[in-house]
Design a protein around this motif. Structure first.
Motif, PDB file in Angstrom:
ATOM      1  N   UNK A 173      17.817  10.537  28.395  1.00 22.45           N
ATOM      2  CA  UNK A 173      17.584   9.538  29.434  1.00 22.45           C
ATOM      3  C   UNK A 173      18.794   8.620  29.563  1.00 22.45           C
ATOM      4  N   UNK A 174      19.122   8.250  30.786  1.00 21.42           N
ATOM      5  CA  UNK A 174      20.215   7.312  31.011  1.00 21.42           C
ATOM      6  C   UNK A 174      19.694   5.904  30.682  1.00 21.42           C
ATOM      7  N   UNK A 175      20.560   5.107  30.047  1.00 17.81           N
ATOM      8  CA  UNK A 175      20.139   3.757  29.650  1.00 17.81           C
ATOM      9  C   UNK A 175      21.089   2.721  30.249  1.00 17.81           C
ATOM     10  N   UNK A 176      20.588   1.513  30.396  1.00 15.94           N
ATOM     11  CA  UNK A 176      21.392   0.429  30.944  1.00 15.94           C
ATOM     12  C   UNK A 176      22.633   0.217  30.078  1.00 15.94           C
ATOM     13  N   UNK A 177      23.789   0.181  30.721  1.00 17.40           N
ATOM     14  CA  UNK A 177      25.034  -0.070  30.011  1.00 17.40           C
ATOM     15  C   UNK A 177      25.635   1.128  29.305  1.00 17.40           C
ATOM     16  N   UNK A 178      25.001   2.265  29.418  1.00 17.18           N
ATOM     17  CA  UNK A 178      25.468   3.462  28.715  1.00 17.18           C
ATOM     18  C   UNK A 178      26.861   3.878  29.201  1.00 17.18           C
ATOM     19  N   UNK A 179      27.692   4.323  28.268  1.00 20.44           N
ATOM     20  CA  UNK A 179      29.033   4.803  28.615  1.00 20.44           C
ATOM     21  C   UNK A 179      29.028   6.328  28.536  1.00 20.44           C
ATOM     22  N   UNK A 180      29.235   6.967  29.666  1.00 18.25           N
ATOM     23  CA  UNK A 180      29.202   8.433  29.710  1.00 18.25           C
ATOM     24  C   UNK A 180      30.590   8.940  30.081  1.00 18.25           C
ATOM     25  N   UNK A 181      31.063   9.918  29.328  1.00 16.48           N
ATOM     26  CA  UNK A 181      32.383  10.479  29.641  1.00 16.48           C
ATOM     27  C   UNK A 181      32.336  11.993  29.645  1.00 16.48           C
ATOM     28  N   UNK A 182      33.264  12.566  30.405  1.00 12.96           N
ATOM     29  CA  UNK A 182      33.392  14.021  30.410  1.00 12.96           C
ATOM     30  C   UNK A 182      33.885  14.471  29.045  1.00 12.96           C
ATOM     31  N   UNK A 183      33.368  15.601  28.606  1.00 12.06           N
ATOM     32  CA  UNK A 183      33.801  16.157  27.320  1.00 12.06           C
ATOM     33  C   UNK A 183      34.733  17.335  27.579  1.00 12.06           C
ATOM     34  N   UNK A 184      35.792  17.408  26.788  1.00 18.34           N
ATOM     35  CA  UNK A 184      36.708  18.533  26.893  1.00 18.34           C
ATOM     36  C   UNK A 184      36.489  19.417  25.668  1.00 18.34           C
ATOM     37  N   UNK A 185      36.239  20.675  25.895  1.00 14.19           N
ATOM     38  CA  UNK A 185      36.059  21.614  24.789  1.00 14.19           C
ATOM     39  C   UNK A 185      34.861  21.254  23.934  1.00 14.19           C
ATOM     40  N   UNK A 186      35.057  21.280  22.639  1.00 18.00           N
ATOM     41  CA  UNK A 186      33.923  21.072  21.732  1.00 18.00           C
ATOM     42  C   UNK A 186      33.697  19.620  21.344  1.00 18.00           C
ATOM     43  N   UNK A 187      34.599  18.750  21.802  1.00 18.07           N
ATOM     44  CA  UNK A 187      34.404  17.334  21.520  1.00 18.07           C
ATOM     45  C   UNK A 187      34.776  16.967  20.094  1.00 18.07           C
ATOM     46  N   UNK A 188      34.672  15.669  19.797  1.00 24.19           N
ATOM     47  CA  UNK A 188      35.012  15.177  18.462  1.00 24.19           C
ATOM     48  C   UNK A 188      33.757  15.164  17.603  1.00 24.19           C
ATOM     49  N   UNK A 189      33.903  15.490  16.355  1.00 28.55           N
ATOM     50  CA  UNK A 189      32.745  15.391  15.462  1.00 28.55           C
ATOM     51  C   UNK A 189      32.634  13.947  14.977  1.00 28.55           C
ATOM     52  N   UNK A 190      31.464  13.387  15.128  1.00 31.18           N
ATOM     53  CA  UNK A 190      31.271  12.009  14.657  1.00 31.18           C
ATOM     54  C   UNK A 190      30.271  12.005  13.514  1.00 31.18           C
TER      55      UNK A 190
END
Lengths: 102, 600
Positions: A84-101
């Motif tokens: 679900x989208x939330x107020x203030x959420x930061x959404x970005x495009x992901x390239x490839x497999x992304x960073x592991x957090x």
């Protein structure tokens, strides 16, 4: 605008609007909708890029195909189609497999 | 650690139906579901379901989801937005996305009803954004009310491809074509008829060759194929579309079943790899059941019946109560549903697990079209599909679906009162009403209609035949609104067209230009008048109508007649407006040059 204004079968409610950010740009979304639905409503179809630089959209919208993975609030590989989208959420495009957090 | 009697993985039609059975018998039931709301794929189904009243026939899918959810009681716990990640010997793990943690669950019994995922097909550029599974488009438009595009190519003419095409039209998109690689439409004829009469071409022996676009879909190339499904060179053509919708089937999601140790078999008739199960939907592992699309790709109605069977079987095992009668009733129900020709494949597939039986059904179709001149229904339902709302809704008992629910409906016109309830109820929108010579030289046709805007009495529309071709002009005589949203539109057509007209199109006013210079349409003028601009001079200033280079020579008279019609004033009263020089546009340069010349 891609939101359906009137429909012969479905009731079109006016849900509460919230703000979120896509690639730093402020966009409007409806409370209770997924990130994917909010992005498509705002005319955004490209959700990321594959490792080999192909543009990537999503395919199934029910959390199965895993093409909709995006970076949400700094976390990679979030299934934008069932989150679900939330107020203030930061959404970005992901390239490839992304960073592991952790 | 969460302990429960019964864990249901997947809260779609099968899972919810099982939960209703166990919870009402006092068992602690936990539903874990990945989505943001319960109901599975039902939440995005806007069409009326086939079947019979016991399983919500003639009710729309999203309404069925609500009705199922409303039957859950306090014994049910729901974990939404949670994905089961592992089935181990001693424990089940699930990832709760909202709280970002893994939950451990210890159930006595498990139902895996996780459904299926959409089949994908290889073609050039199939990675482009704008290419969606048909279900994804349904989720966007019917669950979240967002249209991903305006012009769509549908790939596949099975029931999903046909239904989603129809729903795209309802949502306001255009469906440029449905391509079907085989020589035959895959889905029900009644679903195909719905889109055909709205003018959507179904191209048989055609396939998609490639998607066009760099960042997203801007078009598609389709082509004809030969008997071996190879593209015939030279038949390629381009369609300008912004969405390509893939409806080529579903694949059962067997991951959890397989990791739990359930025996998996490859049965193409059921959708590919499927888990073994017996008549009670029990796998080879005593406390693990499967139901719904995971057990074999079928329909939501059979998923609900399967779920009920699981719920009853689990309740019997855990409570020790004798529920044999309930169980057998449901099993019989399944056998009857599956006895039609569309279930041949499913029965053949299930034969691998246990012997199949089927009830015989009647293939006798209605022969006569009833007494000419009487207002009466014409039932265009020629395939044996499991459905009977025409029979159960008829207040005078004129329609029968004899014996098996897959039989074709028959109508006794002597009992029919012409009330039209069957036309409104029919899930396939396959019942039309006709009356020849309702007025001298005119036939009356009543059509089920599920689009907006609804036409108005007196409106002139374009009559279409079963293929969506224009066959003449029609006038709307009456619109009967229905609470189930299948409205009945009464059309008067030229005599002789009663058995020809099956659809209509409202002429697009927005396409009718009044002012060629400023591109003002009839609709814009009418709207402005409705807003209160009821004077010709006001309209000119508001819309710029008549203020272009022609000075109103083309549009003045039309605008005045629209004004006269809307305001019910005579043109004499309205007047012709004020004319000022120049009567034809003249360059400033010419005026200046002329002045200099005149001063000489």
């Amino acid at each position: 605008m891609r939101r359906i204004a009137f429909h012969p079968i479905l009731e079109i409610e006016k849900p509460k609007t919230i703000k979120f950010f896509f690639e730093g740009r402020e966009l409007e979304a409806f409370e209770g909708e997924t990130i994917a639905a909010a992005l498509v409503a705002n005319g955004i179809d490209v959700f990321g890029q594959t490792e080999h630089s192909r543009p990537r959209g999503f395919y199934c919208a029910i959390g199965k195909c895993s093409s909709c993975l995006m970076i949400v609030d700094g976390v990679s590989n979030v299934r934008s189609c069932i989150t679900l989208v939330k107020d203030g959420m930061q959404v970005e495009r992901q390239v490839g497999r992304g960073e592991i957090t952790w | 650690m969460v302990k429960t009697d019964f864990l249901i993985i997947g809260g779609g039609p099968a899972g919810l139906s099982a939960a209703i059975e166990t919870s009402k018998r006092g068992l602690k039931t936990l539903i874990v579901d990945e989505g943001v709301e319960l109901g599975g794929q039902l939440v995005k189904q806007t069409h009326k379901f086939f079947g019979h009243e016991g399983f919500y026939a003639s009710v729309r899918g999203f309404e069925i989801a609500k009705r199922l959810i409303s039957q859950l009681n306090e014994n049910v716990t729901i974990m939404n937005q949670t994905t089961v990640t592992g089935i181990y010997e001693d424990i089940i793990t699930a990832y709760d996305r909202e709280n970002d943690l893994i939950v451990e669950i210890e159930p006595k019994y498990i139902l895996i009803s996780v459904g299926a995922s959409e089949r994908f097909i290889p073609f050039e550029n199939n990675h482009l954004p704008g290419i969606y599974g048909a279900g994804a488009v349904q989720t966007l438009m019917n669950q979240f009310k967002v249209l991903p595009g305006k012009r769509v190519l549908m790939v596949g003419s099975g029931n999903i491809g046909l239904i989603v095409s129809y729903q795209l039209l309802q949502a306001g998109a255009q469906v440029k074509a449905i391509v079907e690689i085989t020589e035959k439409v895959g889905g029900y004829q009644v679903h195909a008829a719905k889109v055909k009469r709205l003018g959507v071409p179904i191209l048989l022996r055609h396939t998609i060759v490639k998607a066009i676009g760099d960042e997203k879909v801007e078009g598609a190339v389709i082509a004809q194929v030969d008997e071996k499904f190879n593209v015939i060179p030279g038949t390629e053509r381009e369609l300008a579309v912004d969405v390509i919708c893939i409806a080529v089937g579903l694949v059962p999601s067997i991951e959890l079943a397989q990791m739990a140790g359930v025996k998996i078999e490859y049965i193409p008739e059921l959708g590919g790899f499927v888990p073994f199960r017996d008549r009670e939907m029990r796998t080879n592992i005593k406390n693990i059941f499967v139901a719904g699309d995971l057990a074999g790709i079928e329909e939501a109605t059979t998923a609900m019946i399967e779920g009920k069977i699981v719920g009853v079987a689990v309740a019997r095992d855990l409570t020790g109560i004798d529920l044999q009668e309930d169980l057998e009733k449901m099993q019989k129900e399944l056998v009857e549903f599956r006895s039609g020709p569309f279930s041949d494949k499913v029965r053949k597939g299930l034969e691998r697990f246990f012997p199949q039986s089927a009830h015989s059904y009647s293939k006798d179709a209605q022969q006569d079209l009833g007494p000419t001149g009487k207002l009466r229904p014409i039932i265009e339902c020629f395939e044996n599909i499991p459905c009977n709302p025409c029979q159960t809704s008829c207040p005078s008992g004129a329609i029968t679906v004899p014996g098996n629910i897959n039989s074709l409906p028959l109508i006794d016109y002597s009992k029919c009162t012409g009330c039209g309830i069957c036309a409104m109820k029919c899930p396939g929108l396959a019942i039309f009403m006709v009356q020849e010579n309702h007025q001298p030289g005119r036939d009356l046709i009543v059509l089920p209609y599920e689009f907006l805007p609804l036409p108005e009495k007196g409106q002139k529309v374009i009559a279409l035949d079963r293929e969506g071709r224009e066959v003449g002009q029609a006038e709307i005589v009456k619109v009967v609104k229905s609470s189930n949203k299948t409205h009945l539109v009464h059309l008067s057509v030229p005599a002789g067209l009663a058995q020809v007209v099956r659809s209509f199109r409202i002429p697009q006013k927005s396409d009718s230009i009044v002012c060629r210079c400023e591109e003002i349409t009839v609709e814009e003028i009418e709207r402005a008048i409705d807003e209160g601009y009821t004077d010709y001079e006001e309209l000119r200033r508001y819309l710029r109508i008549g203020m272009g280079p022609c000075g109103g020579r083309t549009c003045r008279v039309i605008t005045l007649s629209i004004l006269a019609r809307k305001t019910k004033k005579s043109i004499q009263e309205i007047g012709c407006g004020t004319f000022r020089p120049p009567s034809m546009p003249v360059k400033f340069d010419s005026i200046v040059k002329g002045e200099i010349d005149n001063e000489k």
